[in-house]
Design a protein around this motif. Sequence first.
Motif, PDB file in Angstrom:
ATOM      1  N   ALA A 107       0.860  -1.183   0.000  1.00 17.85           N
ATOM      2  CA  ALA A 107       0.000   0.000   0.000  1.00 17.85           C
ATOM      3  C   ALA A 107       0.891   1.226   0.000  1.00 17.85           C
ATOM      4  N   VAL A 108       0.743   2.061  -1.002  1.00 19.23           N
ATOM      5  CA  VAL A 108       1.490   3.321  -1.064  1.00 19.23           C
ATOM      6  C   VAL A 108       0.548   4.447  -0.642  1.00 19.23           C
ATOM      7  N   ARG A 134       4.697   2.906  -9.438  1.00 21.05           N
ATOM      8  CA  ARG A 134       4.818   2.322 -10.772  1.00 21.05           C
ATOM      9  C   ARG A 134       5.926   1.267 -10.820  1.00 21.05           C
ATOM     10  N   ASN A 135       7.017   1.529 -10.132  1.00 18.66           N
ATOM     11  CA  ASN A 135       8.102   0.542 -10.123  1.00 18.66           C
ATOM     12  C   ASN A 135       7.749  -0.686  -9.297  1.00 18.66           C
ATOM     13  N   ILE A 136       6.984  -0.494  -8.235  1.00 15.12           N
ATOM     14  CA  ILE A 136       6.501  -1.621  -7.445  1.00 15.12           C
ATOM     15  C   ILE A 136       5.591  -2.502  -8.300  1.00 15.12           C
ATOM     16  N   GLY A 162       1.810  -6.704  -5.729  1.00 13.78           N
ATOM     17  CA  GLY A 162       0.470  -6.140  -5.645  1.00 13.78           C
ATOM     18  C   GLY A 162       0.535  -4.703  -5.178  1.00 13.78           C
ATOM     19  N   LEU A 163      -0.357  -3.865  -5.661  1.00 13.89           N
ATOM     20  CA  LEU A 163      -0.288  -2.439  -5.349  1.00 13.89           C
ATOM     21  C   LEU A 163      -1.665  -1.883  -5.032  1.00 13.89           C
ATOM     22  N   ALA A 168      12.638  -2.869  -5.842  1.00 12.70           N
ATOM     23  CA  ALA A 168      11.809  -2.343  -6.937  1.00 12.70           C
ATOM     24  C   ALA A 168      12.014  -0.848  -7.130  1.00 12.70           C
ATOM     25  N   VAL A 169      12.282  -0.117  -6.050  1.00  8.65           N
ATOM     26  CA  VAL A 169      12.351   1.338  -6.159  1.00  8.65           C
ATOM     27  C   VAL A 169      13.779   1.863  -6.218  1.00  8.65           C
TER      28      VAL A 169
END
Length: 301
Positions: free
Chosen positions: A17-18, A30-32, A38-39, A163-164
């Motif tokens: 969760a961002v 976006r990179n995640i 999952g985002l 990922a980031v």
Amino acid sequence: MNGTDPASPGHAVPVVAVLGTGTMGDAMGRNIASAGLGLRVWNRNRAVAEPLAEVGAVVCDTEAEACRGADIVLTALANERVVAEVMDEARDGLGDDTVWVQVCTVSPDGSRRLGDQAAGLGVSYVEAPVLGTKEPAVAGTLTILAASPQADARDRVRPVLDAVGTRTVWLDEVGRPSSLKLAYNAWVLTTVEGIAESLALAEALGVDPHLLIDVIDGSGLNSAYVQSKGPKMIDDDLDVPSFPLEAAAKDADLITDTARAAGLHLGIAEVVRERLRLAADAGLGRADVAATYRASRRTAA
């Protein structure tokens, strides 16, 4: 909600969760998603989060909704106060195994306070300020400075940090990543102000400022930052920020206040703080940090 919700039972990959999808949060999200995680996303202004639906994110209306079913919560918000408020609002969505990754630049004491808040919320805490601005965030090449009081958190958040960013530097206790980030940003802001003053001096003395950038190139004092920010200052190409001036001014306050608390008076940092305040007061807060070049350096006659 929009997008496909990957937070279903039995889903093998972590769900992230961002919270906060401004420039940095959007790029990280976006990179995640590109890494196959999952985002779920939330932003106070939902319209700012909506574009992440195109990469499969579940766009949520509340902080708690975004966190519900997430293994990892990443906060990419403006300052300590906002981070604390948002995480308090998210409490009903947090699970017993949730790991909170906090990437906002705060003071070392601020990070320790957020760590105490995490303990009160019953979640693991990873302090993870990042080195880099918009371009490396988009490219996924940030450097992450990290620490956690929970030994198992490092492995759990590795897929997200990988990922980031391209490099994660782990430190031994909470507060140290923020200390290192402030020391790093003191150099960044000193560099920006140094470029601005050197260009202003060249121009005032009738020297083509492009020539100054040219002679720095190839010297021992050259850097990618000089070659990036210098021409943008000269060309007045400063309205689309990589690092907003208002955020830089906040960091300058953190740097000087933290230094004073440690018994230090940082002369250059104090001057940079004042220059950034003048530029922000002149309405340049939403421009790039290099817009400090626009602030007048003329003395009274």
